[in-house]
Design an enzyme around this catalytic site. Structure first.
Site, short mmCIF file in Angstrom:
data_model
loop_
_atom_site.label_atom_id
_atom_site.label_comp_id
_atom_site.label_asym_id
_atom_site.label_seq_id
_atom_site.Cartn_x
_atom_site.Cartn_y
_atom_site.Cartn_z
N THR A 257 1.63 -29.44 14.31
CA THR A 257 1.09 -28.36 15.14
C THR A 257 1.98 -28.19 16.37
OG1 THR A 257 -1.12 -28.88 14.40
CG2 THR A 257 -0.95 -27.58 16.42
N GLU B 173 -0.87 -27.10 9.02
CA GLU B 173 -1.76 -27.92 8.19
C GLU B 173 -3.21 -27.70 8.62
OE1 GLU B 173 -1.00 -29.97 5.58
OE2 GLU B 173 -3.17 -29.74 5.63
N PHE B 174 -4.11 -27.64 7.64
CA PHE B 174 -5.53 -27.42 7.98
C PHE B 174 -6.43 -28.54 7.50
CE2 PHE B 174 -3.46 -23.26 7.73
CZ PHE B 174 -3.70 -22.79 9.01
N LEU B 175 -5.85 -29.69 7.18
CA LEU B 175 -6.68 -30.79 6.69
C LEU B 175 -7.47 -31.43 7.82
CD1 LEU B 175 -5.27 -33.77 7.52
CD2 LEU B 175 -3.68 -33.07 5.76
N ASN C 9 -8.01 -23.72 15.05
CA ASN C 9 -8.59 -24.92 15.67
C ASN C 9 -9.38 -24.57 16.93
OD1 ASN C 9 -7.79 -26.71 13.78
ND2 ASN C 9 -6.45 -27.91 15.10
N CYS D 53 -7.01 -33.48 17.30
CA CYS D 53 -6.61 -32.08 17.17
C CYS D 53 -7.29 -31.15 18.17
CB CYS D 53 -6.88 -31.60 15.76
SG CYS D 53 -6.14 -32.69 14.53
N LYS E 146 -6.53 -31.68 21.93
CA LYS E 146 -5.11 -31.42 22.21
C LYS E 146 -4.77 -29.93 22.04
CE LYS E 146 -2.32 -32.72 18.73
NZ LYS E 146 -1.57 -31.61 18.14
#
Ligand code: UGA
Length: 451
Positions: A121, A151-153, A208, A260, A263
């Site tokens: 990210t 990434e979206f995990l 996010n 995530c 941040k």
């Protein structure tokens, strides 16, 4: 096609394992020799359901390999995925040192045309900078292109989230880069969104930050519910039938943690500010979350006056269930405040204990079970909704605790199951059950600090 993945944290390792699982040849690079040795044995260095199985299977069938020899790995690479961390700097901006350090290694070692794919990210515009950097530093007329592939995990469901992703986002500036990535991802059979690089970078932050906003919103609604006598679970359920709202991420609690949301909200806020724009919704999201984090602690202080010499049981240390990750876990600063008050802490977490010991090696006691943790406790705090916590028989609190006073930051129990029990039960945005206090108020003054 030789694929190299730089970084073996959540993003890098899961990406590498899942690319191998669909049949690609992948080498994961990490500087840590010990970690590489563990992975070669088919053991995941991070707690992530299903990951060890993928490592074992794909290492055995030759699709997946691990190495510390990055020079050799990059020499053969057709595509390099960068999945290293971008931690928060003290001012809230993203630290890109690891990303550029990997880029330096790539530039020095590649021997043929290469597509570098940024999965980490990163702030909007970083892919442009990465491409500029690589083009300035590669030698021998090698062509390097850069693509963004956020990434979206989520942790705890990382393997499933990758193999059955809701979407794959590809940010490219050329047909060549697009074709390479479409080719890699066609085996996943998932919706692919192709945009330019800046939009792809922005999709990650917007996704996010929107989820974080949703959590802060429901937490504020929970706070209002407490004031007006409504129930947040019923409110969220009633909202969720509207498909424009949906039924996900409406769980009120003590705020979001993890590596995530905290941040990424700060990083976007910082980035916009740096361009002279204040994202008011994100600013509010961050403020609400900070305040929500200490909700249980404030409640306990209201009731006990002081926590001095109180025996405090903690159930759950990790920032959410299904992971041993403690980054930005609300348990950490809350326990600090309790210790500063003079409380005695006995904590239980099914997988987070070892990591927590690195932060609090001596100041708190670790229990082997829920029962051991709550035994003779004056109060219990629930910070993580582990299944085994949600499945506790409420009578155990009454049987084991000195005073069954429960502060539940994750709304683990159905109020119908608890409303007749002789407990004090505070949860988020719901009616407080105070049968125990009502019954004992006249007998014993357990609100006073000290013993
Ligand atoms: C999050 C996103 O969900 C992923 O899509 C994203 O890829 C990932 O960040 C990332 O950027 O790498 P993660 O941090 O693993 O994933 O965990 P989440 O399941 O999103 O939970 C984050 C925090 O929000 C947890 O502390 C959780 O307890 C809290 N939460 C979540 C709530 O308080 N209420 C909810 O309804 C949902």
């Amino acid at each position: 096609m030789d694929i190299v993945v730089a970084g073996t944290g959540y993003v890098g390792l899961v990406t590498g394992a899942c690319l191998a699982e669909v049949g690609h040849k992948v080498i994961c690079v990490d500087v840590d020799e010990k970690k590489i040795g563990i992975m070669k044995k088919g053991i995941s260095p991070i707690y992530e359901p299903g990951l060890s199985d993928l490592l074992e299977k794909n290492y055995a069938n030759g699709n997946l390999d691990f190495t510390t020899d990055y020079e050799e790995a990059y020499r053969k690479a057709d595509v390099v995925f960068i999945g290293v961390g971008t931690p928060e700097r003290s001012d809230g901006s993203a630290n890109l040192d690891y990303v550029f350090s990997v880029c330096g290694q790539i530039a020095k070692n590649i021997t043929k045309d290469c597509l570098v794919v940024v999965k980490s990210t990163v702030p909007i515009g970083t892919n442009d900078r990465v491409e500029e950097f690589l083009r300035e530093n590669v030698e021998n007329n090698i062509q390097v292109e850069v693509a963004s592939n956020p990434e979206f995990l989520a942790q705890g469901t990382a393997v499933k989230d990758t193999l059955y992703a809701s979407r794959i986002v590809i940010g490219v500036e050329s047909e060549n880069a697009k074709n390479i990535l479409m080719n890699i991802y066609k085996r996943f059979n998932q919706p692919i969104v192709v945009t330019n690089r800046r939009s792809a970078e922005m999709i990650k932050y917007a996704s996010n930050d929107f989820l974080a906003l949703k959590i802060s919103f429901i937490n504020e609604m929970a706070n209002v519910c407490e004031i007006v006598g409504a129930d947040i679970e019923d409110v969220a359920k009633g909202m969720s039938y509207d498909s424009r709202i949906g039924n996900k991420f409406l769980n009120a609690g003590i705020g979001y943690g993890g590596s995530c949301f905290p941040k990424d909200t700060k990083a976007l806020h910082w980035l916009a500010n740096d361009h002279g724009y204040e994202v008011k919704t994100i600013k509010a999201t961050i403020e609400v979350n900070e305040n929500q984090k200490y909700k249980l602690f404030r409640k306990a202080k209201e009731f006990f006056g002081s926590l001095k010499n109180k025996r405090v049981a903690i159930l759950g240390l990790t920032f959410k269930p299904g992971t041993d990750d403690l980054r930005e876990a609300p348990s950490i600063p809350n326990i600090r405040r309790m210790l500063d008050e003079g409380a005695k802490i006995i904590a239980y977490d099914p997988v987070g204990e070892n990591n927590f010991k690195k932060i609090y090696p001596d100041e708190i006691t670790y229990a082997e079970s829920i029962e051991e943790s709550i035994k003779d406790a004056d109060m219990v705090f629930i910070f993580t909704e582990w299944e085994e916590v949600k499945n506790i028989d409420i009578d155990i609190f009454i049987k084991e605790m000195k005073t069954p006073i429960i502060f539940d930051g994750r709304n683990c129990f159905d109020l119908n199951d608890i409303c007749e029990k002789s407990v004090y039960y505070y949860s988020i945005g719901r009616k407080t059950i105070n049968n125990f206090i009502k019954k004992n108020l006249m007998k014993k003054n357990f609100f006073e600090g000290g013993n």
